[in-house]
Motif scaffolding. Structure first.
Motif, PDB file in Angstrom:
ATOM      1  N   UNK A 277       1.148  -1.417   0.020  1.00 41.30           N
ATOM      2  CA  UNK A 277       0.062   0.028  -0.115  1.00 41.30           C
ATOM      3  C   UNK A 277       0.941   1.032   0.405  1.00 41.30           C
ATOM      4  N   UNK A 278       2.003   1.177  -0.661  1.00 37.17           N
ATOM      5  CA  UNK A 278       3.102   2.318  -0.724  1.00 37.17           C
ATOM      6  C   UNK A 278       2.588   3.849  -0.987  1.00 37.17           C
ATOM      7  N   UNK A 279       1.372   4.008  -2.246  1.00 39.30           N
ATOM      8  CA  UNK A 279       0.890   4.281  -2.440  1.00 39.30           C
ATOM      9  C   UNK A 279      -0.414   5.689  -2.269  1.00 39.30           C
TER      10      UNK A 279
ATOM     11  N   UNK B 133       7.461  -1.984   6.697  1.00 42.39           N
ATOM     12  CA  UNK B 133       8.165  -2.296   7.052  1.00 42.39           C
ATOM     13  C   UNK B 133       9.324  -2.464   8.160  1.00 42.39           C
ATOM     14  N   UNK B 134       9.184  -3.738   7.963  1.00 46.17           N
ATOM     15  CA  UNK B 134      10.645  -4.202   9.116  1.00 46.17           C
ATOM     16  C   UNK B 134      11.919  -3.909   8.666  1.00 46.17           C
TER      17      UNK B 134
ATOM     18  N   UNK C 202      12.976  -7.742  18.598  1.00 46.46           N
ATOM     19  CA  UNK C 202      12.781  -7.150  16.901  1.00 46.46           C
ATOM     20  C   UNK C 202      11.811  -5.774  17.270  1.00 46.46           C
ATOM     21  N   UNK C 203      11.669  -5.913  16.435  1.00 48.65           N
ATOM     22  CA  UNK C 203      10.659  -3.848  17.131  1.00 48.65           C
ATOM     23  C   UNK C 203       8.888  -4.338  15.571  1.00 48.65           C
ATOM     24  N   UNK C 204       8.420  -5.657  16.015  1.00 54.24           N
ATOM     25  CA  UNK C 204       7.034  -5.407  15.993  1.00 54.24           C
ATOM     26  C   UNK C 204       6.138  -5.383  16.814  1.00 54.24           C
TER      27      UNK C 204
ATOM     28  N   UNK D 215      -7.427 -11.311  12.368  1.00 54.48           N
ATOM     29  CA  UNK D 215      -7.703 -10.337  13.416  1.00 54.48           C
ATOM     30  C   UNK D 215      -6.682  -9.761  14.149  1.00 54.48           C
ATOM     31  N   UNK D 216      -5.838 -10.222  13.922  1.00 57.49           N
ATOM     32  CA  UNK D 216      -4.726  -9.119  14.931  1.00 57.49           C
ATOM     33  C   UNK D 216      -3.858  -8.171  13.117  1.00 57.49           C
ATOM     34  N   UNK D 217      -3.526  -7.206  13.722  1.00 59.70           N
ATOM     35  CA  UNK D 217      -2.213  -6.496  12.488  1.00 59.70           C
ATOM     36  C   UNK D 217      -1.401  -6.330  12.701  1.00 59.70           C
ATOM     37  N   UNK D 218       0.084  -6.304  12.337  1.00 60.05           N
ATOM     38  CA  UNK D 218       1.395  -6.346  12.676  1.00 60.05           C
ATOM     39  C   UNK D 218       1.794  -4.779  12.909  1.00 60.05           C
ATOM     40  N   UNK D 219       1.987  -3.801  12.926  1.00 60.46           N
ATOM     41  CA  UNK D 219       3.133  -3.087  13.880  1.00 60.46           C
ATOM     42  C   UNK D 219       4.232  -2.986  13.614  1.00 60.46           C
ATOM     43  N   UNK D 220       5.359  -2.455  12.572  1.00 57.73           N
ATOM     44  CA  UNK D 220       5.831  -2.036  12.859  1.00 57.73           C
ATOM     45  C   UNK D 220       7.040  -0.812  13.970  1.00 57.73           C
TER      46      UNK D 220
END
Length: 391
Positions: free
Chosen positions: A28-30, A39-40, A320-322, A359-364
Motif C-alpha cells: 500500500x505504499x501508493x 516495513x521491517x 525485534x521491532x514489531x 484479527x490481528x495486525x502487525x505494527x512495525x
C-alpha cells in the motif's frame, strides 16, 4: 489435430508458491501521505565505519569473484561472533555466507527437505517460511503458540513424529516474542526424541531484545547440534538491508549441502560487501545494546498507545521491532489493513503470519518516533471508529 501445449502456463513450483503464500503483493505504499508502520527495515543509516570499509574495498579493486562459500575472513569473523555471544565453539567450516538472510533460509530448506516432507511452523511467524517450504514441494503444518506467545511444546511434540523440519523465528516476527531458555531446551528435547527432525532457527533479531532479558540461541542445543541450523542476517542489527548479506551456521556436513544449493542458485557474494560485513561484526557490543535500548523506547511508545484502546489486546513485545495487536471488531485482518490505510497508516495483516493471526495486525516500530507517534494517533482514530463486536 491435437492442441498445442501452452508455453505460458506457470510451472508447478510457481503454482505451489502462489497457493501457499500469504504475503501481500503490495504494502500500500501508493497511499498518499500515509505513514508506514508496515516495513521491517531499521530507519537508521548503515554505520559509517561499515560504509567506509566498502568504499576502501572498492578503491582497492575488491570487485572480483569471491570464494563460493564466502570470504574466509568473513566466515571466521561470523564464527567468532557466534561463539562469543553464544558461549560455544563455532568454526568457520560451520558457516556459509549468503545473499541476505532470505537466501540462507531458502537454501537450507531446499537442501534438507524432499517433496512431501512435513514441516512444523510454530505460528504466528514470518510468512516467507511457508513460501520456501512450498518451493521444496514439502508440506507446511501450522502449530499455534500459547496465548502468551510462548511455544506450545505439547502440540509440537504431538506433531513431531515423521516431521522432517521445524522452523523457528526467535525473536518472533511478527509478535516480538523472545522464547525462553526453557522453550528452546524444550525444542531440543523434541529433536532428541525424533532423530530425523531438523531445526531451522531464524535468529535475525537476536541482538534486539528488551527489558534486560537474555537471548537463548538454538546453538546452545549441543546434544543435537548435528540437526540445528541457524540463519542470521546483517540487515537488522547493522541497518544493512540493501546490502543483501546473511549467513547460516550448522554442522560442517550440513553447511556443505546448504552451500551447494546456495552457490547453484546465487553464485558468490559481492567481495566489497563481505569486507563491509567484517567491519560490521567489529562494532562494539555497547553499540548493539544502544540499538536495543532505542527500539525499547519505541516499544514503550507503542504500548502506551495500544494499552489505552479498549478494542485492542496485545502481548508486550520482548524483542525485534514489531507489535501484534488483536483488534476486537467485525472485520478481517485484510479489511482492517484497508481501513487503516484509508485512515493514513499502513500496517500488515495478521493473517499473513499464520491462521491464528486472523484479527490481528502487525505494527512495525522500526521507524522514527515522530512517525510512530503520528501513525499511532491515526491508528487510534480508525480503531475507535470501528463497530466493536458485541460481547
Amino acid at each position: 489435430m491435437s492442441a498445442r501445449p501452452s508455453h505460458t502456463a506457470p510451472p508447478p513450483l510457481v503454482e505451489r508458491v502462489r497457493e501457499a503464500s500469504r504475503r501481500p503483493k503490495t504494502l500500500g505504499g501508493a497511499v498518499p501521505d500515509a505513514i508506514s508502520l508496515a516495513m521491517g527495515e531499521p530507519d537508521s543509516d548503515t554505520p559509517k565505519p561499515v560504509v567506509e570499509a566498502a568504499v576502501r574495498a572498492l578503491r582497492a579493486g575488491r570487485t572480483r569473484y569471491s570464494p563460493i562459500t564466502g570470504a574466509p575472513d568473513l566466515r571466521q569473523e561470523i564464527a567468532s561472533h557466534l561463539a562469543r555471544h553464544g558461549g560455544m565453539e563455532v568454526e568457520s567450516a560451520n558457516v556459509v555466507a549468503t545473499h541476505g538472510g532470505s537466501a540462507g533460509l531458502a537454501a537450507a530448506v531446499l537442501a534438507l527437505l524432499n517433496p512431501g516432507d512435513r514441516v512444523l511452523l510454530p505460528e504466528p511467524t514470518y510468512s516467507l517460511y511457508a513460501d520456501h517450504v512450498a518451493m521444496a514441494g514439502a508440506k507446511a503444518e501450522w502449530v499455534s503458540t500459547l496465548p502468551d506467545g510462548s511455544l506450545d511444546l505439547r502440540k509440537l511434540a504431538a506433531a513431531a513424529p515423521e516431521a522432517r523440519m521445524l522452523i523457528l523465528c526467535n525473536p518472533v516476527n511478527p509478535t516480538g516474542m523472545v522464547f525462553s531458555k526453557a522453550d528452546v531446551e524444550g525444542i531440543g528435547a523434541i529433536l532428541r526424541d525424533h532423530p530425523d527432525l531438523y531445526l531451522l532457527s531464524d535468529e535475525a533479531y537476536s541482538d534486539i531484545v528488551f527489558d534486560g532479558i537474555a537471548f537463548t540461541s538454538a546453538l546452545t542445543l549441543t546434544s543435537v547440534q548435528d540437526r540445528v541450523v541457524i540463519a542470521g542476517t546483517f540487515s537488522k542489527s547493522y541497518s544493512m538491508t540493501g546490502w543483501r548479506i546473511g549467513f547460516v551456521c550448522a554442522a560442517a556436513d550440513v553447511t556443505e549441502r546448504i552451500n551447494l544449493v546456495h552457490r547453484t542458485i546465487n553464485g558468490p557474494l559481492s567481495t566489497f560487501v563481505q569486507d563491509a560485513a567484517v567491519e560490521a561484526l567489529r562494532i562494539p557490543d555497547d553499540d548493539l545494546r544502544a540499538l536495543s535500548a532505542r527500539f525499547q523506547r519505541r516499544r514503550d511508545l507503542v504500548m502506551r498507545h495500544l494499552d489505552g484502546l479498549d478494542a485492542v489486546s496485545v502481548v508486550r513485545p520482548l524483542g525485534a521491532f514489531y507489535a501484534f495487536p488483536r483488534v476486537d471488531s467485525a472485520f478481517s485482518s485484510l479489511e482492517l489493513v484497508r481501513r487503516l490505510a484509508d485512515g493514513g497508516v499502513l500496517v500488515r495483516a495478521g493473517s499473513e503470519f499464520g491462521p491464528s493471526g486472523e484479527g490481528h495486525v502487525r505494527l512495525s516500530f522500526a521507524t522514527d518516533e515522530a512517525s510512530i507517534e503520528e501513525g499511532l494517533l491515526r491508528f487510534t482514530r480508525v480503531i475507535k471508529g470501528l463497530q466493536v463486536r458485541p460481547s
